[in-house]
Design a protein around this motif. Structure first.
Motif, PDB file in Angstrom:
ATOM      1  N   PRO A 185       0.826  -1.213   0.000  1.00 52.30           N
ATOM      2  CA  PRO A 185       0.000   0.000   0.000  1.00 52.30           C
ATOM      3  C   PRO A 185       0.861   1.264   0.000  1.00 52.30           C
ATOM      4  O   PRO A 185       1.913   1.325   0.642  1.00 52.30           O
ATOM      5  CB  PRO A 185      -0.798  -0.116   1.297  1.00 52.30           C
ATOM      6  N   ARG A 186       0.415   2.234  -0.736  1.00 52.96           N
ATOM      7  CA  ARG A 186       1.095   3.525  -0.790  1.00 52.96           C
ATOM      8  C   ARG A 186       0.796   4.357   0.451  1.00 52.96           C
ATOM      9  O   ARG A 186       1.643   5.122   0.917  1.00 52.96           O
ATOM     10  CB  ARG A 186       0.641   4.250  -2.065  1.00 52.96           C
ATOM     11  N   LEU A 187      -0.423   4.224   0.988  1.00 55.48           N
ATOM     12  CA  LEU A 187      -0.839   4.956   2.188  1.00 55.48           C
ATOM     13  C   LEU A 187      -0.888   4.022   3.384  1.00 55.48           C
ATOM     14  O   LEU A 187      -1.173   2.827   3.234  1.00 55.48           O
ATOM     15  CB  LEU A 187      -2.224   5.567   1.984  1.00 55.48           C
ATOM     16  N   VAL A 208     -12.328  14.320  -0.524  1.00 56.19           N
ATOM     17  CA  VAL A 208     -11.241  13.356  -0.570  1.00 56.19           C
ATOM     18  C   VAL A 208     -10.052  13.937  -1.328  1.00 56.19           C
ATOM     19  O   VAL A 208     -10.203  14.545  -2.393  1.00 56.19           O
ATOM     20  CB  VAL A 208     -11.722  12.048  -1.224  1.00 56.19           C
ATOM     21  N   THR A 209      -8.869  13.713  -0.766  1.00 51.23           N
ATOM     22  CA  THR A 209      -7.627  14.127  -1.426  1.00 51.23           C
ATOM     23  C   THR A 209      -6.748  12.946  -1.805  1.00 51.23           C
ATOM     24  O   THR A 209      -5.844  13.085  -2.627  1.00 51.23           O
ATOM     25  CB  THR A 209      -6.810  15.064  -0.516  1.00 51.23           C
ATOM     26  N   ASP A 210      -7.002  11.764  -1.240  1.00 55.37           N
ATOM     27  CA  ASP A 210      -6.171  10.595  -1.525  1.00 55.37           C
ATOM     28  C   ASP A 210      -6.947   9.352  -1.113  1.00 55.37           C
ATOM     29  O   ASP A 210      -7.848   9.417  -0.262  1.00 55.37           O
ATOM     30  CB  ASP A 210      -4.852  10.679  -0.749  1.00 55.37           C
ATOM     31  N   ALA A 211      -6.602   8.223  -1.710  1.00 57.79           N
ATOM     32  CA  ALA A 211      -7.234   6.956  -1.350  1.00 57.79           C
ATOM     33  C   ALA A 211      -6.352   5.820  -1.826  1.00 57.79           C
ATOM     34  O   ALA A 211      -5.687   5.925  -2.861  1.00 57.79           O
ATOM     35  CB  ALA A 211      -8.631   6.843  -1.969  1.00 57.79           C
ATOM     36  N   ASP A 212      -6.368   4.713  -1.069  1.00 59.96           N
ATOM     37  CA  ASP A 212      -5.517   3.574  -1.413  1.00 59.96           C
ATOM     38  C   ASP A 212      -5.955   2.391  -0.561  1.00 59.96           C
ATOM     39  O   ASP A 212      -6.254   2.554   0.629  1.00 59.96           O
ATOM     40  CB  ASP A 212      -4.050   3.923  -1.135  1.00 59.96           C
ATOM     41  N   GLY A 213      -5.991   1.214  -1.160  1.00 62.03           N
ATOM     42  CA  GLY A 213      -6.336   0.023  -0.397  1.00 62.03           C
ATOM     43  C   GLY A 213      -7.691   0.157   0.241  1.00 62.03           C
ATOM     44  O   GLY A 213      -8.702   0.326  -0.444  1.00 62.03           O
ATOM     45  N   GLY A 214      -7.720   0.120   1.580  1.00 56.51           N
ATOM     46  CA  GLY A 214      -8.989   0.201   2.296  1.00 56.51           C
ATOM     47  C   GLY A 214      -9.243   1.510   2.983  1.00 56.51           C
ATOM     48  O   GLY A 214     -10.094   1.580   3.877  1.00 56.51           O
ATOM     49  N   VAL A 215      -8.530   2.602   2.586  1.00 56.85           N
ATOM     50  CA  VAL A 215      -8.735   3.893   3.245  1.00 56.85           C
ATOM     51  C   VAL A 215      -8.950   5.005   2.229  1.00 56.85           C
ATOM     52  O   VAL A 215      -8.490   4.925   1.086  1.00 56.85           O
ATOM     53  CB  VAL A 215      -7.532   4.287   4.155  1.00 56.85           C
ATOM     54  N   VAL A 216      -9.673   6.036   2.671  1.00 57.37           N
ATOM     55  CA  VAL A 216      -9.766   7.295   1.937  1.00 57.37           C
ATOM     56  C   VAL A 216      -9.326   8.406   2.889  1.00 57.37           C
ATOM     57  O   VAL A 216      -9.626   8.367   4.090  1.00 57.37           O
ATOM     58  CB  VAL A 216     -11.188   7.570   1.392  1.00 57.37           C
ATOM     59  N   PRO A 220      -1.902   0.492  -8.474  1.00 60.20           N
ATOM     60  CA  PRO A 220      -0.692   0.834  -9.225  1.00 60.20           C
ATOM     61  C   PRO A 220      -0.696   0.367 -10.675  1.00 60.20           C
ATOM     62  O   PRO A 220      -0.248   1.087 -11.569  1.00 60.20           O
ATOM     63  CB  PRO A 220       0.419   0.156  -8.426  1.00 60.20           C
ATOM     64  N   ARG A 221      -1.201  -0.837 -10.923  1.00 57.00           N
ATOM     65  CA  ARG A 221      -1.219  -1.334 -12.297  1.00 57.00           C
ATOM     66  C   ARG A 221      -2.189  -0.530 -13.142  1.00 57.00           C
ATOM     67  O   ARG A 221      -1.888  -0.185 -14.291  1.00 57.00           O
ATOM     68  CB  ARG A 221      -1.592  -2.820 -12.316  1.00 57.00           C
ATOM     69  N   VAL A 222      -3.349  -0.214 -12.583  1.00 52.39           N
ATOM     70  CA  VAL A 222      -4.323   0.608 -13.304  1.00 52.39           C
ATOM     71  C   VAL A 222      -3.728   1.978 -13.604  1.00 52.39           C
ATOM     72  O   VAL A 222      -3.773   2.473 -14.740  1.00 52.39           O
ATOM     73  CB  VAL A 222      -5.629   0.741 -12.496  1.00 52.39           C
ATOM     74  N   ALA A 223      -3.161   2.608 -12.559  1.00 55.81           N
ATOM     75  CA  ALA A 223      -2.622   3.958 -12.732  1.00 55.81           C
ATOM     76  C   ALA A 223      -1.510   3.988 -13.774  1.00 55.81           C
ATOM     77  O   ALA A 223      -1.444   4.903 -14.609  1.00 55.81           O
ATOM     78  CB  ALA A 223      -2.109   4.477 -11.392  1.00 55.81           C
ATOM     79  N   ILE A 238      -8.814  -4.822   0.814  1.00 53.93           N
ATOM     80  CA  ILE A 238      -8.735  -4.242   2.152  1.00 53.93           C
ATOM     81  C   ILE A 238      -7.997  -5.192   3.088  1.00 53.93           C
ATOM     82  O   ILE A 238      -8.252  -6.408   3.096  1.00 53.93           O
ATOM     83  CB  ILE A 238     -10.146  -3.916   2.693  1.00 53.93           C
ATOM     84  N   PRO A 239      -7.055  -4.707   3.895  1.00 53.56           N
ATOM     85  CA  PRO A 239      -6.389  -5.577   4.881  1.00 53.56           C
ATOM     86  C   PRO A 239      -7.394  -6.114   5.900  1.00 53.56           C
ATOM     87  O   PRO A 239      -8.330  -5.422   6.300  1.00 53.56           O
ATOM     88  CB  PRO A 239      -5.372  -4.646   5.547  1.00 53.56           C
ATOM     89  N   GLU A 240      -7.183  -7.342   6.336  1.00 56.67           N
ATOM     90  CA  GLU A 240      -8.140  -7.960   7.247  1.00 56.67           C
ATOM     91  C   GLU A 240      -8.219  -7.220   8.578  1.00 56.67           C
ATOM     92  O   GLU A 240      -9.293  -7.136   9.187  1.00 56.67           O
ATOM     93  CB  GLU A 240      -7.795  -9.433   7.463  1.00 56.67           C
ATOM     94  N   GLY A 241      -7.106  -6.666   9.031  1.00 52.85           N
ATOM     95  CA  GLY A 241      -7.144  -5.900  10.283  1.00 52.85           C
ATOM     96  C   GLY A 241      -8.029  -4.684  10.172  1.00 52.85           C
ATOM     97  O   GLY A 241      -8.767  -4.347  11.115  1.00 52.85           O
ATOM     98  N   LEU A 242      -8.005  -4.025   9.032  1.00 50.92           N
ATOM     99  CA  LEU A 242      -8.842  -2.846   8.814  1.00 50.92           C
ATOM    100  C   LEU A 242     -10.312  -3.251   8.685  1.00 50.92           C
ATOM    101  O   LEU A 242     -11.210  -2.560   9.166  1.00 50.92           O
ATOM    102  CB  LEU A 242      -8.367  -2.131   7.546  1.00 50.92           C
ATOM    103  N   LEU A 243     -10.555  -4.387   8.039  1.00 52.74           N
ATOM    104  CA  LEU A 243     -11.914  -4.909   7.920  1.00 52.74           C
ATOM    105  C   LEU A 243     -12.492  -5.196   9.306  1.00 52.74           C
ATOM    106  O   LEU A 243     -13.630  -4.830   9.614  1.00 52.74           O
ATOM    107  CB  LEU A 243     -11.892  -6.174   7.064  1.00 52.74           C
ATOM    108  N   THR A 244     -11.695  -5.837  10.153  1.00 55.49           N
ATOM    109  CA  THR A 244     -12.144  -6.163  11.498  1.00 55.49           C
ATOM    110  C   THR A 244     -12.392  -4.905  12.325  1.00 55.49           C
ATOM    111  O   THR A 244     -13.380  -4.813  13.069  1.00 55.49           O
ATOM    112  CB  THR A 244     -11.098  -7.053  12.189  1.00 55.49           C
TER     113      THR A 244
END
Length: 459
Positions: free
Chosen positions: A19-21, A59-67, A92-95, A441-447
């Motif tokens: 993740p970038r963020l 929103v100014t940035d977003a990545d993975g499971g966060v905005v 990253p691949r899309v961008a 989304i990381p599982e810790g963030l999901l939980t």
């Protein structure tokens, strides 16, 4: 991989990009914060109020499971831009592929001077959509446009006019797709008159079926088929349009047997079965497409949302013998299949297949559903827990009844937002909380998001 390469195939699991963020919830101001409030004042002076927003943070940035918002708050994302950023925001691949394409050219109009990436997207859609029959695809801009073109093609191919849709369905905001949509407020109110020859049938809604969920599938199918015969006549029906799991209607998963029975009825009567997979497609439900769950093979599939990682793209895929009937020039549009969006779509398909994101969606469901069912056992306001994969919902009612409680739903959503969890509401009655986390989304963030949801019920 470039657009000159062959259509991608599964090449084995690839570890996700780092993740970038930071993948963490972080609140540094109230929600919304002062900078977002300032931007909201500008918005109200420039944008009509008919364009709503779930949460007025900017929103100014977003990545993975966060905005991340303009005040530096980092929120857990249980919305994915309404099932759009399945592979993660700014993947990253899309961008990288979009940036490379933007350096080459941004538009020629495929109908004027075509390019290979459009063809490659269509080849992939023909490969991955249900059924091993020969298919054709073409590209448009939005889910509503895809559904509308599906109906247009069905009417042309069959020579019939009537279209069958279902209670609680949502298909878009154009004149025709508003007509197909069941819910009045906010989608239809005051915008009539509507398109003709559209007929609405009962849906197999297990939680609210009068004789119980165990009878729902066969009884609802029998009712719908009977009403089609009596009210319209099967030989007058061009198409039946249905979401395999309803989206805006409240993530209603039709009872088992309902979709296969309708598909068989359509086959027997020359009616084209159109699956609206706009919200359910591209690994969201734990299958690449939701209708695969019961082995339903549509004649036409409408896709959008998760197809291109956030760039505007949609598609219509159908049986070759149907799609080839339309005369030259009868299909298309200036921006349909824009080259930037096509490159994004090719990257998304690679991410889904190489990253095995259908399996990841199933894992998300395995985490969320048991937690929500335990919560429901302790909270009589939760009448139903439902969904598949990473498309999950809870329906809120007044305890001891099935009376919808939209006020409580709004309060719970607001509490979640205040604590840094972005959730969405839905449902014909406005009483459903729906959860669409990014598949990465990381599982810790999901939980942690589920912890915040549980806390929101205790106020």
């Amino acid at each position: 991989m470039t657009s000159q390469d062959p259509a991608p195939t599964v090449t084995g699991e690839r570890p996700p990009a780092e993740p970038r963020l930071p993948q963490e919830r972080r609140l540094v101001t109230e929600i919304p914060g002062p900078r977002s409030q300032e931007l909201h004042k500008r918005r109200t002076a420039a944008v009509p109020p008919g364009v709503g927003s779930v949460l007025p943070v900017y929103v100014t940035d977003a990545d993975g499971g966060v905005v991340v918002d303009a005040d530096g708050n980092s929120l857990i994302d249980f919305g994915s831009g309404i099932a759009v950023t399945n592979v993660g925001n700014a993947n990253p691949r899309v961008a990288a592929r979009v940036k490379a394409q933007a350096d080459r050219f941004t538009h020629t109009c495929f109908m004027v001077a075509p390019y290979e990436s459009y063809v490659a997207v269509c080849e992939n859609l023909n490969r991955i959509t249900p059924g091993d029959h020969e298919k054709r695809s073409f590209l448009v801009n939005s889910g509503a446009e895809a559904v509308e073109n599906g109906v247009k093609i069905a009417r042309y191919a069959t020579g019939r006019q009537a279209v069958v849709v279902f209670d609680h369905g949502y298909h878009g905001r154009t004149l025709l797709t508003m007509t197909l949509t069941a819910k009045n407020l906010p989608y239809k109110h005051g915008f009539g008159p509507y398109a003709p020859e559209v007929y609405r049938m009962p849906l197999a809604y297990p939680y609210r079926w009068p004789t119980g969920p165990e009878n729902c599938g066969p009884e609802a199918a029998a009712q719908a088929i009977d009403q089609i015969g009596k009210q319209i006549g099967a030989t007058n029906v061009a198409a039946l349009v249905i979401e395999p799991i309803q989206g805006e209607g409240g993530f209603i998963e039709p009872a088992p047997g309902f979709l296969p029975a309708l598909a068989e009825f359509c086959r027997a009567n020359g009616i084209l079965f159109i699956a609206d997979e706009v919200q359910t497609g591209f690994a969201r439900t734990g299958d690449m497409f939701a209708c695969e769950h019961e082995g339903v093979v549509p004649d036409i599939v409408a896709t959008a949302k998760g197809i291109a990682g956030g760039l505007p793209l949609a598609a219509v895929t159908g049986r070759a013998d149907i799609m080839d009937k339309v005369h030259g020039g009868g299909l298309g549009g200036t921006y349909g299949g824009n080259p930037l969006a096509c490159e994004a779509a090719l990257a998304v398909l690679e991410e889904i297949e190489e990253g095995k994101l259908t399996e990841r969606a199933r894992r998300i469901g395995e985490i969320m559903l048991p937690r929500l069912r335990v919560l429901a056992e302790n909270r009589p306001e939760i009448g139903d827990v439902r969904g598949r994969g990473a498309m999950i919902a809870i329906e809120l009612v007044r305890p001891g009844t099935k009376e919808p409680d939209p006020e409580l739903t709004a309060r719970i959503a607001r509490r979640c937002h205040e604590q840094g969890l972005l959730v969405l509401t839905a449902g014909t009655y406005g009483n459903v909380l729906r959860f669409l986390p990014p598949l990465v989304i990381p599982e810790g963030l999901l939980t942690e998001g589920l912890d915040l949801l549980e806390a929101a019920f205790t106020g």
